[in-house]
Design an enzyme around this catalytic site. Structure first.
Site, PDB file in Angstrom:
ATOM      1  N   GLY A  45       0.775  -1.242   0.000  1.00  0.00           N
ATOM      2  CA  GLY A  45       0.000   0.000   0.000  1.00  0.00           C
ATOM      3  C   GLY A  45       0.802   1.285   0.000  1.00  0.00           C
ATOM      4  N   GLU A  99       3.607   4.990   5.785  1.00  0.00           N
ATOM      5  CA  GLU A  99       2.355   4.205   5.852  1.00  0.00           C
ATOM      6  C   GLU A  99       1.312   4.784   4.915  1.00  0.00           C
ATOM      7  OE1 GLU A  99       1.204   1.557   7.034  1.00  0.00           O
ATOM      8  OE2 GLU A  99       2.357   0.920   8.765  1.00  0.00           O
ATOM      9  N   ASP A 100       0.421   3.939   4.454  1.00  0.00           N
ATOM     10  CA  ASP A 100      -0.679   4.431   3.623  1.00  0.00           C
ATOM     11  C   ASP A 100      -1.794   5.024   4.488  1.00  0.00           C
ATOM     12  OD1 ASP A 100      -1.383   1.947   4.669  1.00  0.00           O
ATOM     13  OD2 ASP A 100      -1.868   1.034   2.740  1.00  0.00           O
ATOM     14  N   ASP A 103      -5.460   3.348  10.842  1.00  0.00           N
ATOM     15  CA  ASP A 103      -6.888   3.139  11.098  1.00  0.00           C
ATOM     16  C   ASP A 103      -7.052   2.815  12.588  1.00  0.00           C
ATOM     17  OD1 ASP A 103      -9.590   2.667  10.561  1.00  0.00           O
ATOM     18  OD2 ASP A 103      -9.259   0.646   9.822  1.00  0.00           O
ATOM     19  N   LYS A 131      -7.284   7.937  10.080  1.00  0.00           N
ATOM     20  CA  LYS A 131      -8.707   7.825  10.464  1.00  0.00           C
ATOM     21  C   LYS A 131      -8.774   7.783  11.988  1.00  0.00           C
ATOM     22  CE  LYS A 131     -10.519   4.540   7.193  1.00  0.00           C
ATOM     23  NZ  LYS A 131     -11.189   3.234   7.080  1.00  0.00           N
ATOM     24  N   PHE A 152     -14.512   3.518   4.124  1.00  0.00           N
ATOM     25  CA  PHE A 152     -13.533   2.611   3.536  1.00  0.00           C
ATOM     26  C   PHE A 152     -13.085   3.178   2.189  1.00  0.00           C
ATOM     27  CE2 PHE A 152     -12.009  -1.078   1.196  1.00  0.00           C
ATOM     28  CZ  PHE A 152     -11.061  -1.528   2.109  1.00  0.00           C
ATOM     29  N   VAL A 153     -11.790   3.522   2.130  1.00  0.00           N
ATOM     30  CA  VAL A 153     -11.269   4.200   0.945  1.00  0.00           C
ATOM     31  C   VAL A 153     -10.299   3.309   0.167  1.00  0.00           C
ATOM     32  CG1 VAL A 153     -11.558   6.520   1.880  1.00  0.00           C
ATOM     33  CG2 VAL A 153      -9.444   5.281   2.342  1.00  0.00           C
ATOM     34  N   ASP A 159      -6.028  -0.756  -1.451  1.00  0.00           N
ATOM     35  CA  ASP A 159      -6.759  -1.724  -2.265  1.00  0.00           C
ATOM     36  C   ASP A 159      -8.014  -2.244  -1.571  1.00  0.00           C
ATOM     37  OD1 ASP A 159      -5.347  -3.283  -0.240  1.00  0.00           O
ATOM     38  OD2 ASP A 159      -5.949  -5.037  -1.406  1.00  0.00           O
ATOM     39  N   ARG A 165      -5.519  -0.133  -6.505  1.00  0.00           N
ATOM     40  CA  ARG A 165      -4.297   0.516  -6.011  1.00  0.00           C
ATOM     41  C   ARG A 165      -3.769   1.581  -6.959  1.00  0.00           C
ATOM     42  NH1 ARG A 165      -2.241  -2.418  -1.678  1.00  0.00           N
ATOM     43  NH2 ARG A 165      -2.364  -4.679  -1.812  1.00  0.00           N
TER      44      ARG A 165
HETATM   45  P1  5GP Z   1      -4.944  -0.680  11.247  1.00  0.00           P
HETATM   46  O1  5GP Z   1      -4.119  -1.794  11.801  1.00  0.00           O
HETATM   47  O2  5GP Z   1      -4.443   0.714  11.587  1.00  0.00           O
HETATM   48  O3  5GP Z   1      -6.393  -0.846  11.594  1.00  0.00           O
HETATM   49  O4  5GP Z   1      -4.959  -0.815   9.693  1.00  0.00           O
HETATM   50  C1  5GP Z   1      -3.870  -0.598   8.923  1.00  0.00           C
HETATM   51  C2  5GP Z   1      -4.038  -1.230   7.578  1.00  0.00           C
HETATM   52  O5  5GP Z   1      -5.401  -1.515   7.310  1.00  0.00           O
HETATM   53  C3  5GP Z   1      -3.614  -0.276   6.490  1.00  0.00           C
HETATM   54  O6  5GP Z   1      -2.246  -0.371   6.213  1.00  0.00           O
HETATM   55  C4  5GP Z   1      -4.485  -0.720   5.332  1.00  0.00           C
HETATM   56  O7  5GP Z   1      -3.874  -1.782   4.659  1.00  0.00           O
HETATM   57  C5  5GP Z   1      -5.744  -1.216   5.985  1.00  0.00           C
HETATM   58  N1  5GP Z   1      -6.826  -0.223   5.989  1.00  0.00           N
HETATM   59  C6  5GP Z   1      -7.328   0.474   7.020  1.00  0.00           C
HETATM   60  N2  5GP Z   1      -8.311   1.311   6.640  1.00  0.00           N
HETATM   61  C7  5GP Z   1      -8.443   1.125   5.303  1.00  0.00           C
HETATM   62  C8  5GP Z   1      -9.284   1.715   4.309  1.00  0.00           C
HETATM   63  O8  5GP Z   1     -10.132   2.601   4.534  1.00  0.00           O
HETATM   64  N3  5GP Z   1      -9.102   1.259   3.044  1.00  0.00           N
HETATM   65  C9  5GP Z   1      -8.198   0.309   2.720  1.00  0.00           C
HETATM   66  N4  5GP Z   1      -8.130  -0.055   1.441  1.00  0.00           N
HETATM   67  N5  5GP Z   1      -7.394  -0.268   3.625  1.00  0.00           N
HETATM   68  C10 5GP Z   1      -7.508   0.149   4.909  1.00  0.00           C
END
Ligand code: 5GP
Length: 179
Positions: A45, A99-100, A103, A131, A152-153, A159, A165
């Site tokens: 990502g 990081e992308d 969340d 987020k 959810f983006v 992706d 992507r």
């Molecule tokens: P976390 O562990 O912070 O919940 O999530 C991190 C990972 O979840 C990100 O690197 C990404 O791969 C995925 N992710 C979280 N939110 C989104 C979203 O809105 N869209 C997408 N495509 N992936 C997300």
């Protein structure tokens, strides 16, 4: 706009402009600190963001990649493991983790832990998206591109089941496609 999207949240132009600004913020930060960071991108990502951002950091930075498996469908499991590791030692290095999106923060916490265990001197984080409303652990990026709502983006590296992507902007995926 892509037919699977309900809206565009961040345009290509906004991403480009913000990367220019963030590149300056990061350059200023590390210049003041007197060090040059190693940029670590978590595949797949964040590699798109790394490419745009790294061009705007006015220092001789090096880059390295890790591949983590952490995310299935649209919910984070927090259960992260390394699929492809860095190819160099990061002992005593200043790391800028790219990081992308942050969340829940679970992935960030795990990856930072891994980098610290490898002997990094300092780990800072640059994330294209944040987020904060979804956070369940106390983690945050030091440099943030855009704070977004709980949607959810996809696009610009993000992706859904490996799709979308390569789109140059960030869009909200229509709910009926994943619910
Ligand atoms: P976390 O562990 O912070 O919940 O999530 C991190 C990972 O979840 C990100 O690197 C990404 O791969 C995925 N992710 C979280 N939110 C989104 C979203 O809105 N869209 C997408 N495509 N992936 C997300």
């Amino acid at each position: 706009m892509h037919k699977d999207f309900s809206e565009i949240l961040v345009s290509e132009e906004q991403i480009y402009q913000r990367c220019v600004e963030m590149g300056k913020e990061i350059t200023d930060y590390y210049t003041a600190k007197g060090s040059i960071p190693l940029l670590v991108s978590v595949l797949k990502g964040s590699s798109f963001f790394l490419t745009e951002l790294s061009k705007r950091i006015n220092m001789d930075v090096e880059v390295d990649f890790m591949c983590m498996e952490s995310y299935h469908g649209t919910e984070s499991t927090g259960d992260v493991h390394i699929v492809m590791d860095l190819d160099r030692s990061i002992q005593d290095c200043d790391i800028l983790l790219i990081e992308d999106i942050v969340d829940t923060g679970k992935t960030l916490k795990k990856v930072k832990g891994i980098l610290n265990n490898k002997g990094a001197r300092d780990v800072k984080v640059a994330s294209l998206l944040d987020k904060p409303s979804r956070r369940v652990v106390d983690e945050k990026a030091d440099f943030v591109g855009f704070v977004i709502p709980d949607k959810f983006v996809v696009g610009f590296g993000l992706d859904y089941n490996q799709k979308y992507r390569t789109l140059p902007y960030i869009g909200v995926l229509k709910e009926e496609l994943y619910k």
